[in-house]
Design a protein around this motif. Structure first.
Motif, PDB file in Angstrom:
ATOM      1  N   THR A  83       0.780  -1.316   0.050  1.00 19.56           N
ATOM      2  CA  THR A  83       0.104   0.054  -0.082  1.00 19.56           C
ATOM      3  C   THR A  83       0.927   1.193   0.175  1.00 19.56           C
ATOM      4  O   THR A  83       0.571   2.127  -0.866  1.00 19.56           O
ATOM      5  CB  THR A  83      -0.851   0.014   1.143  1.00 19.56           C
ATOM      6  N   MET A  84       1.902   1.288   0.719  1.00 17.56           N
ATOM      7  CA  MET A  84       2.928   2.296   0.777  1.00 17.56           C
ATOM      8  C   MET A  84       3.429   2.645  -0.253  1.00 17.56           C
ATOM      9  O   MET A  84       3.562   3.602  -0.879  1.00 17.56           O
ATOM     10  CB  MET A  84       3.734   2.359   2.135  1.00 17.56           C
ATOM     11  N   ARG A  85       3.991   1.588  -1.175  1.00 15.03           N
ATOM     12  CA  ARG A  85       4.691   1.531  -2.460  1.00 15.03           C
ATOM     13  C   ARG A  85       3.618   2.349  -3.390  1.00 15.03           C
ATOM     14  O   ARG A  85       3.972   3.226  -4.110  1.00 15.03           O
ATOM     15  CB  ARG A  85       5.132   0.210  -2.709  1.00 15.03           C
ATOM     16  N   CYS A  86       2.435   1.839  -3.284  1.00 12.76           N
ATOM     17  CA  CYS A  86       1.629   2.127  -4.328  1.00 12.76           C
ATOM     18  C   CYS A  86       1.129   3.840  -4.010  1.00 12.76           C
ATOM     19  O   CYS A  86       1.119   4.502  -4.919  1.00 12.76           O
ATOM     20  CB  CYS A  86       0.202   1.519  -4.300  1.00 12.76           C
ATOM     21  N   LEU A  87       1.164   4.279  -2.890  1.00 16.02           N
ATOM     22  CA  LEU A  87       0.668   5.101  -2.381  1.00 16.02           C
ATOM     23  C   LEU A  87       1.777   6.287  -2.670  1.00 16.02           C
ATOM     24  O   LEU A  87       1.619   7.439  -3.405  1.00 16.02           O
ATOM     25  CB  LEU A  87       0.383   5.651  -1.184  1.00 16.02           C
ATOM     26  N   MET A  88       2.909   5.953  -2.518  1.00 15.85           N
ATOM     27  CA  MET A  88       4.242   6.964  -2.777  1.00 15.85           C
ATOM     28  C   MET A  88       4.353   7.169  -4.549  1.00 15.85           C
ATOM     29  O   MET A  88       4.673   8.305  -4.832  1.00 15.85           O
ATOM     30  CB  MET A  88       5.354   6.384  -2.226  1.00 15.85           C
ATOM     31  N   ALA A  89       3.831   6.279  -5.205  1.00 15.37           N
ATOM     32  CA  ALA A  89       3.821   6.552  -6.530  1.00 15.37           C
ATOM     33  C   ALA A  89       2.810   7.394  -7.154  1.00 15.37           C
ATOM     34  O   ALA A  89       2.919   8.122  -7.958  1.00 15.37           O
ATOM     35  CB  ALA A  89       3.760   4.910  -7.204  1.00 15.37           C
ATOM     36  N   ALA A  90       1.604   7.080  -6.587  1.00 16.15           N
ATOM     37  CA  ALA A  90       0.540   7.938  -6.880  1.00 16.15           C
ATOM     38  C   ALA A  90       0.325   9.479  -6.353  1.00 16.15           C
ATOM     39  O   ALA A  90      -0.158  10.156  -6.646  1.00 16.15           O
ATOM     40  CB  ALA A  90      -0.824   7.080  -6.474  1.00 16.15           C
ATOM     41  N   LEU A  91       0.846   9.358  -4.808  1.00 15.89           N
ATOM     42  CA  LEU A  91       0.734  10.613  -4.224  1.00 15.89           C
ATOM     43  C   LEU A  91       2.137  11.044  -3.711  1.00 15.89           C
ATOM     44  O   LEU A  91       2.352  10.787  -2.573  1.00 15.89           O
ATOM     45  CB  LEU A  91      -0.177  10.503  -2.901  1.00 15.89           C
ATOM     46  N   PRO A  92       3.104  11.564  -4.481  1.00 13.68           N
ATOM     47  CA  PRO A  92       4.375  11.700  -4.072  1.00 13.68           C
ATOM     48  C   PRO A  92       4.582  12.812  -2.880  1.00 13.68           C
ATOM     49  O   PRO A  92       5.493  12.810  -2.229  1.00 13.68           O
ATOM     50  CB  PRO A  92       5.045  12.083  -5.275  1.00 13.68           C
ATOM     51  N   THR A  93       3.706  13.854  -2.588  1.00 15.88           N
ATOM     52  CA  THR A  93       3.827  14.679  -1.541  1.00 15.88           C
ATOM     53  C   THR A  93       2.960  13.949  -0.385  1.00 15.88           C
ATOM     54  O   THR A  93       3.183  14.731   0.895  1.00 15.88           O
ATOM     55  CB  THR A  93       2.834  15.944  -2.015  1.00 15.88           C
ATOM     56  N   ALA A  94       2.714  12.781  -0.099  1.00 15.09           N
ATOM     57  CA  ALA A  94       2.191  12.226   1.129  1.00 15.09           C
ATOM     58  C   ALA A  94       2.984  11.973   2.107  1.00 15.09           C
ATOM     59  O   ALA A  94       4.209  11.534   1.849  1.00 15.09           O
ATOM     60  CB  ALA A  94       1.512  10.964   0.621  1.00 15.09           C
ATOM     61  N   GLN A  95       2.534  12.391   3.297  1.00 14.40           N
ATOM     62  CA  GLN A  95       3.509  12.060   4.636  1.00 14.40           C
ATOM     63  C   GLN A  95       2.827  11.085   5.459  1.00 14.40           C
ATOM     64  O   GLN A  95       1.516  11.116   5.669  1.00 14.40           O
ATOM     65  CB  GLN A  95       3.849  13.376   5.333  1.00 14.40           C
ATOM     66  N   PHE A  96       3.244   9.774   5.789  1.00 17.36           N
ATOM     67  CA  PHE A  96       2.742   8.956   6.629  1.00 17.36           C
ATOM     68  C   PHE A  96       2.988   9.239   8.130  1.00 17.36           C
ATOM     69  O   PHE A  96       4.108   9.400   8.355  1.00 17.36           O
ATOM     70  CB  PHE A  96       3.366   7.513   6.030  1.00 17.36           C
ATOM     71  N   GLY A  97       1.817   8.732   8.714  1.00 12.65           N
ATOM     72  CA  GLY A  97       1.895   8.602  10.000  1.00 12.65           C
ATOM     73  C   GLY A  97       2.273   7.203  10.684  1.00 12.65           C
ATOM     74  O   GLY A  97       2.642   6.331   9.960  1.00 12.65           O
ATOM     75  N   CYS A  98       2.116   7.026  11.906  1.00 15.16           N
ATOM     76  CA  CYS A  98       2.246   5.949  12.495  1.00 15.16           C
ATOM     77  C   CYS A  98       1.154   4.983  12.572  1.00 15.16           C
ATOM     78  O   CYS A  98       0.006   5.086  12.652  1.00 15.16           O
ATOM     79  CB  CYS A  98       2.703   5.852  14.117  1.00 15.16           C
ATOM     80  N   ILE A  99       1.420   3.679  12.146  1.00 14.41           N
ATOM     81  CA  ILE A  99       0.601   2.338  12.004  1.00 14.41           C
ATOM     82  C   ILE A  99      -0.139   2.099  13.249  1.00 14.41           C
ATOM     83  O   ILE A  99       0.802   1.683  14.276  1.00 14.41           O
ATOM     84  CB  ILE A  99       1.148   1.337  11.188  1.00 14.41           C
ATOM     85  N   ALA A 100      -1.378   1.767  13.721  1.00 16.07           N
ATOM     86  CA  ALA A 100      -1.939   1.501  14.742  1.00 16.07           C
ATOM     87  C   ALA A 100      -2.835   0.319  14.499  1.00 16.07           C
ATOM     88  O   ALA A 100      -3.623   0.442  13.454  1.00 16.07           O
ATOM     89  CB  ALA A 100      -2.649   2.771  15.516  1.00 16.07           C
ATOM     90  N   LYS A 101      -3.079  -0.636  15.353  1.00 19.61           N
ATOM     91  CA  LYS A 101      -4.048  -1.751  15.125  1.00 19.61           C
ATOM     92  C   LYS A 101      -5.402  -0.887  15.424  1.00 19.61           C
ATOM     93  O   LYS A 101      -5.762  -0.152  16.187  1.00 19.61           O
ATOM     94  CB  LYS A 101      -3.778  -2.771  16.327  1.00 19.61           C
ATOM     95  N   ILE A 102      -6.505  -1.716  14.792  1.00 21.97           N
ATOM     96  CA  ILE A 102      -7.949  -1.128  14.996  1.00 21.97           C
ATOM     97  C   ILE A 102      -8.636  -2.419  15.942  1.00 21.97           C
ATOM     98  O   ILE A 102      -8.499  -3.561  15.433  1.00 21.97           O
ATOM     99  CB  ILE A 102      -8.530  -1.430  13.598  1.00 21.97           C
ATOM    100  N   ALA A 103      -9.074  -1.986  16.893  1.00 23.49           N
ATOM    101  CA  ALA A 103      -9.711  -2.989  17.927  1.00 23.49           C
ATOM    102  C   ALA A 103     -11.127  -2.926  17.334  1.00 23.49           C
ATOM    103  O   ALA A 103     -11.919  -2.094  17.210  1.00 23.49           O
ATOM    104  CB  ALA A 103      -9.604  -2.551  19.320  1.00 23.49           C
ATOM    105  N   MET A 104     -11.715  -4.309  16.864  1.00 26.39           N
ATOM    106  CA  MET A 104     -12.888  -4.278  16.435  1.00 26.39           C
ATOM    107  C   MET A 104     -13.905  -3.999  17.338  1.00 26.39           C
ATOM    108  O   MET A 104     -15.154  -3.514  16.968  1.00 26.39           O
ATOM    109  CB  MET A 104     -13.225  -5.703  15.789  1.00 26.39           C
ATOM    110  N   ASN A 105     -13.761  -3.885  18.446  1.00 29.39           N
ATOM    111  CA  ASN A 105     -14.764  -3.652  19.469  1.00 29.39           C
ATOM    112  C   ASN A 105     -14.935  -2.384  20.028  1.00 29.39           C
ATOM    113  O   ASN A 105     -15.667  -1.713  20.766  1.00 29.39           O
ATOM    114  CB  ASN A 105     -14.539  -4.556  20.817  1.00 29.39           C
ATOM    115  N   GLU A 106     -14.105  -1.419  19.366  1.00 26.12           N
ATOM    116  CA  GLU A 106     -13.920   0.240  19.374  1.00 26.12           C
ATOM    117  C   GLU A 106     -15.355   0.660  18.985  1.00 26.12           C
ATOM    118  O   GLU A 106     -15.707   0.535  18.073  1.00 26.12           O
ATOM    119  CB  GLU A 106     -12.861   0.559  18.926  1.00 26.12           C
TER     120      GLU A 106
END
Length: 111
Positions: A83-106
């Motif tokens: 995903t990050m590779r694809c996004l860097m190619a399509a959106l070269p100005t994108a800045q990524f943050g920290c990855i976090a788990k999604i708890a399904m019960n949130e």
């Protein structure tokens, strides 16, 4: 401050049911990013075209003054690198943050 319009600020795709967070070998995670954005619909089209079925859902908040979009992508942990590779190619100005788990019960607010 980010301005939000309920009609365009958030687009959600229902997350597929998955096992308990602790037992899933490929859990859902959030990948935040900030990118330049003059047109929200164009950004959404790009996300869907580039990520396709890897995209499990996302949140989108716009800052029209700075022409920036803050996007929180929902995807499986195993898809993050591609995903990050694809996004860097399509959106070269994108800045990524920290990855976090999604708890399904949130409880998540839509707006």
């Amino acid at each position: 401050m980010l301005q939000k319009c309920p009609g365009i600020s958030l687009h959600r795709i229902a997350a597929l049911p998955c096992p308990d967070v602790g037992t899933d070998p490929n859990p859902l995670v959030e990948l935040p990013l900030v990118t330049s954005c003059a047109n929200a619909q164009s950004l959404r089209t790009t996300l869907h075209a580039v990520l396709g079925s890897q995209l499990r859902g996302y949140g989108l908040a716009l800052d029209p003054v700075r022409q920036l979009a803050t996007v929180t992508l929902h995807l499986h942990l195993g898809d993050v690198e591609q995903t990050m590779r694809c996004l860097m190619a399509a959106l070269p100005t994108a800045q990524f943050g920290c990855i976090a788990k999604i708890a399904m019960n949130e409880v998540r607010r839509c707006h």
